[in-house]
Design a protein around this motif. Sequence first.
Motif, mmCIF file in Angstrom:
data_model
loop_
_atom_site.group_PDB
_atom_site.id
_atom_site.type_symbol
_atom_site.label_atom_id
_atom_site.label_comp_id
_atom_site.label_asym_id
_atom_site.label_seq_id
_atom_site.Cartn_x
_atom_site.Cartn_y
_atom_site.Cartn_z
ATOM 1 N N UNK A 111 7.938 3.865 5.192
ATOM 2 C CA UNK A 111 9.341 3.513 4.946
ATOM 3 C C UNK A 111 10.163 4.769 4.677
ATOM 4 N N UNK A 112 9.618 5.695 3.906
ATOM 5 C CA UNK A 112 10.323 6.942 3.620
ATOM 6 C C UNK A 112 10.571 7.731 4.903
ATOM 7 N N UNK A 113 9.544 7.849 5.731
ATOM 8 C CA UNK A 113 9.669 8.613 6.978
ATOM 9 C C UNK A 113 10.672 7.956 7.910
ATOM 10 N N UNK A 114 10.635 6.634 8.032
ATOM 11 C CA UNK A 114 11.572 5.931 8.911
ATOM 12 C C UNK A 114 13.001 6.122 8.432
ATOM 13 N N UNK A 115 13.237 5.967 7.123
ATOM 14 C CA UNK A 115 14.586 6.169 6.585
ATOM 15 C C UNK A 115 15.041 7.610 6.758
ATOM 16 N N UNK A 117 0.832 -1.198 0.000
ATOM 17 C CA UNK A 117 0.000 0.000 0.000
ATOM 18 C C UNK A 117 0.869 1.251 0.000
ATOM 19 N N UNK A 118 0.279 2.354 -0.394
ATOM 20 C CA UNK A 118 1.000 3.627 -0.436
ATOM 21 C C UNK A 118 1.443 4.035 0.973
ATOM 22 N N UNK A 119 0.650 3.707 1.964
ATOM 23 C CA UNK A 119 1.004 4.031 3.341
ATOM 24 C C UNK A 119 2.277 3.340 3.797
ATOM 25 N N UNK A 120 2.504 2.137 3.291
ATOM 26 C CA UNK A 120 3.720 1.407 3.627
ATOM 27 C C UNK A 120 4.945 2.130 3.088
#
Length: 69
Positions: free
Chosen positions: A27-31, A20-23
């Motif tokens: 992932x972007x925010x965590x990185x 999903x787009x939320x995933x």
Amino acid sequence: MSDLTHITPDHSHAEPKRLSAGTYVAAFIILFLILVAFADLFVLVLGTIGLVITFAAFYTDSADHGAHH
């Protein structure tokens, strides 16, 4: 000896499962948060540019792929 009567089905035309787009946003925010926590300013700037380019290229690729099917 190999068993020639057993034939595996061809899955080459099967569509891969998409996340999903939320995933991808998560992932972007965590990185990005990892970059903020552990990188100096130079690495933060280059890493942020790299993340944005990578995720934008993936989005463009997945949007183009979705438009064709």
